[in-house]
Design a protein around this motif. Structure first.
Motif, PDB file in Angstrom:
ATOM      1  N   UNK A  16      33.526  12.290  24.887  1.00 38.73           N
ATOM      2  CA  UNK A  16      33.559  13.123  26.096  1.00 38.73           C
ATOM      3  C   UNK A  16      32.281  12.949  26.908  1.00 38.73           C
ATOM      4  N   UNK A  17      31.623  11.787  26.741  1.00 38.06           N
ATOM      5  CA  UNK A  17      30.326  11.545  27.393  1.00 38.06           C
ATOM      6  C   UNK A  17      30.428  11.546  28.920  1.00 38.06           C
ATOM      7  N   UNK A  18      31.520  11.029  29.460  1.00 44.91           N
ATOM      8  CA  UNK A  18      31.635  10.953  30.922  1.00 44.91           C
ATOM      9  C   UNK A  18      31.588  12.347  31.554  1.00 44.91           C
ATOM     10  N   UNK A  19      32.379  13.259  31.046  1.00 45.68           N
ATOM     11  CA  UNK A  19      32.401  14.618  31.612  1.00 45.68           C
ATOM     12  C   UNK A  19      31.104  15.359  31.319  1.00 45.68           C
ATOM     13  N   UNK A  20      30.500  15.077  30.161  1.00 48.47           N
ATOM     14  CA  UNK A  20      29.231  15.735  29.822  1.00 48.47           C
ATOM     15  C   UNK A  20      28.133  15.286  30.779  1.00 48.47           C
ATOM     16  N   UNK A  21      28.036  13.966  31.017  1.00 44.07           N
ATOM     17  CA  UNK A  21      26.996  13.444  31.906  1.00 44.07           C
ATOM     18  C   UNK A  21      27.229  13.891  33.351  1.00 44.07           C
ATOM     19  N   UNK A  22      28.469  14.037  33.737  1.00 42.84           N
ATOM     20  CA  UNK A  22      28.784  14.399  35.120  1.00 42.84           C
ATOM     21  C   UNK A  22      28.526  15.870  35.409  1.00 42.84           C
ATOM     22  N   UNK A  23      28.894  16.748  34.473  1.00 43.27           N
ATOM     23  CA  UNK A  23      28.904  18.185  34.776  1.00 43.27           C
ATOM     24  C   UNK A  23      27.813  18.991  34.059  1.00 43.27           C
ATOM     25  N   UNK A  24      27.167  18.420  33.049  1.00 46.40           N
ATOM     26  CA  UNK A  24      26.191  19.206  32.280  1.00 46.40           C
ATOM     27  C   UNK A  24      24.792  18.607  32.363  1.00 46.40           C
ATOM     28  N   UNK A  25      24.698  17.261  32.363  1.00 41.22           N
ATOM     29  CA  UNK A  25      23.381  16.609  32.350  1.00 41.22           C
ATOM     30  C   UNK A  25      22.706  16.666  33.714  1.00 41.22           C
ATOM     31  N   UNK A  26      21.375  16.586  33.696  1.00 44.00           N
ATOM     32  CA  UNK A  26      20.606  16.461  34.947  1.00 44.00           C
ATOM     33  C   UNK A  26      19.412  15.547  34.680  1.00 44.00           C
ATOM     34  N   UNK A  27      18.922  14.907  35.751  1.00 44.27           N
ATOM     35  CA  UNK A  27      17.864  13.914  35.598  1.00 44.27           C
ATOM     36  C   UNK A  27      16.564  14.554  35.104  1.00 44.27           C
ATOM     37  N   UNK A  28      15.918  13.814  34.195  1.00 42.82           N
ATOM     38  CA  UNK A  28      14.625  14.240  33.657  1.00 42.82           C
ATOM     39  C   UNK A  28      13.516  13.514  34.420  1.00 42.82           C
ATOM     40  N   UNK A  29      12.716  14.272  35.177  1.00 41.67           N
ATOM     41  CA  UNK A  29      11.656  13.656  36.000  1.00 41.67           C
ATOM     42  C   UNK A  29      10.616  12.918  35.150  1.00 41.67           C
ATOM     43  N   UNK A  30      10.430  13.340  33.905  1.00 43.02           N
ATOM     44  CA  UNK A  30       9.426  12.688  33.050  1.00 43.02           C
ATOM     45  C   UNK A  30       9.789  11.248  32.722  1.00 43.02           C
ATOM     46  N   UNK A  31      11.083  10.928  32.822  1.00 38.70           N
ATOM     47  CA  UNK A  31      11.525   9.567  32.508  1.00 38.70           C
ATOM     48  C   UNK A  31      10.914   8.550  33.471  1.00 38.70           C
ATOM     49  N   UNK A  32      10.528   8.994  34.659  1.00 38.80           N
ATOM     50  CA  UNK A  32       9.975   8.099  35.683  1.00 38.80           C
ATOM     51  C   UNK A  32       8.453   7.996  35.607  1.00 38.80           C
ATOM     52  N   UNK A  33       7.825   8.689  34.686  1.00 41.29           N
ATOM     53  CA  UNK A  33       6.366   8.651  34.574  1.00 41.29           C
ATOM     54  C   UNK A  33       5.891   7.297  34.069  1.00 41.29           C
ATOM     55  N   UNK A  34       4.647   6.947  34.436  1.00 44.29           N
ATOM     56  CA  UNK A  34       4.032   5.704  33.947  1.00 44.29           C
ATOM     57  C   UNK A  34       3.605   5.878  32.499  1.00 44.29           C
ATOM     58  N   UNK A  35       3.183   4.767  31.874  1.00 42.30           N
ATOM     59  CA  UNK A  35       2.729   4.821  30.488  1.00 42.30           C
ATOM     60  C   UNK A  35       1.558   5.795  30.340  1.00 42.30           C
TER      61      UNK A  35
END
Length: 235
Positions: A16-35
């Motif tokens: 059920x990953x498609x519906x979970x990613x679409x309706x429950x998940x949100x982007x994590x800003x920390x993922x874009x941080x540098x090393x």
């Protein structure tokens, strides 16, 4: 209110990953941080996922008509099916839901793409990888607050046993206090009698030496034993 928290695995989340990613998940800003920026917040080995999931309130719905497992319990978040209670835990979960102490259900979801800090030649680097979505189910039941334990009151100083004797826990003999009082009165009486005989003996010396000598002797003996008895009572 105290709560007991029990953890269960949710099976089939990846289906059920498609519906979970679409309706429950949100982007994590920390993922874009540098090393460098990641190293200021995270430790080596920590995984930083591309998407985050809030700890969500969940609904548990039994499915007696499920053709694969009539004992199945589906797990829903915001009305979206995210998986099923792992087989083998369903009966216990149902019992918890029927319990008068049942309070609420939460789900923790994780997984997907992530970055991980690691060291190479004393330098921090980042590797990218991914894992399947997963979910952990937590059921909370209310627990009665326990009464605080009251420490036992130690024996008072007045009822303490004599040094070297074993403490039996019984109260001291009722005769002990009156006996001490009688001894104290007797010692005072001896001292008073002794003083009176000494005074009488001294007064008789000019006219009757023998009577005066006897009075001094008796007064001295009474005074000696009275003082001695008094000292013994104080020990």
């Amino acid at each position: 209110m105290n709560y007991k928290k029990e953890k269960f695995q949710v099976a089939g989340v990846s289906h059920y990953s498609d519906s979970i990613m679409k309706d429950i998940a949100y982007e994590n800003d920390d993922y874009l941080l540098s090393v460098k920026e990641l190293s200021e917040t995270y430790d080596v080995g920590d995984r930083v996922f591309e998407y985050s999931f809030d700890d969500c309130n969940a609904s548990l719905v039994p499915e007696p008509t499920n053709e694969h497992d009539p004992n199945a319990v589906r797990v829903e978040v915001k009305g979206i099916l995210i998986g099923y209670v792992k087989r083998g835990s369903c009966s216990h979960v149902k019992n918890l839901l029927k319990s008068p102490d049942f309070d609420h259900v939460k789900v923790e979801i994780g997984g997907g793409k992530y970055k991980r800090l690691y060291e190479d030649d004393d330098k921090l680097k980042v590797e990218k990888d991914s894992c399947e979505l997963f979910a952990d189910l937590y059921i909370y039941t209310r627990q009665a607050e326990q009464e605080p334990e009251v420490a036992p009151v130690p024996p008072s100083a007045t009822s303490s046993p004599a040094i070297g004797s074993a403490y039996s826990g019984s109260a001291p003999s009722p005769a002990a206090a009156p006996e001490k009082k009688k001894g104290g009165a007797a010692s005072i009486a001896l001292i008073v009698i002794g003083v009176l005989f000494l005074i009488g003996g001294v007064g008789n010396f000019p006219t009757d030496i023998f009577t005066g000598f006897v009075g001094l002797l008796i007064g001295g003996v009474c005074l000696y034993f009275g003082i001695r008895k008094r000292r013994n009572l104080k020990q």
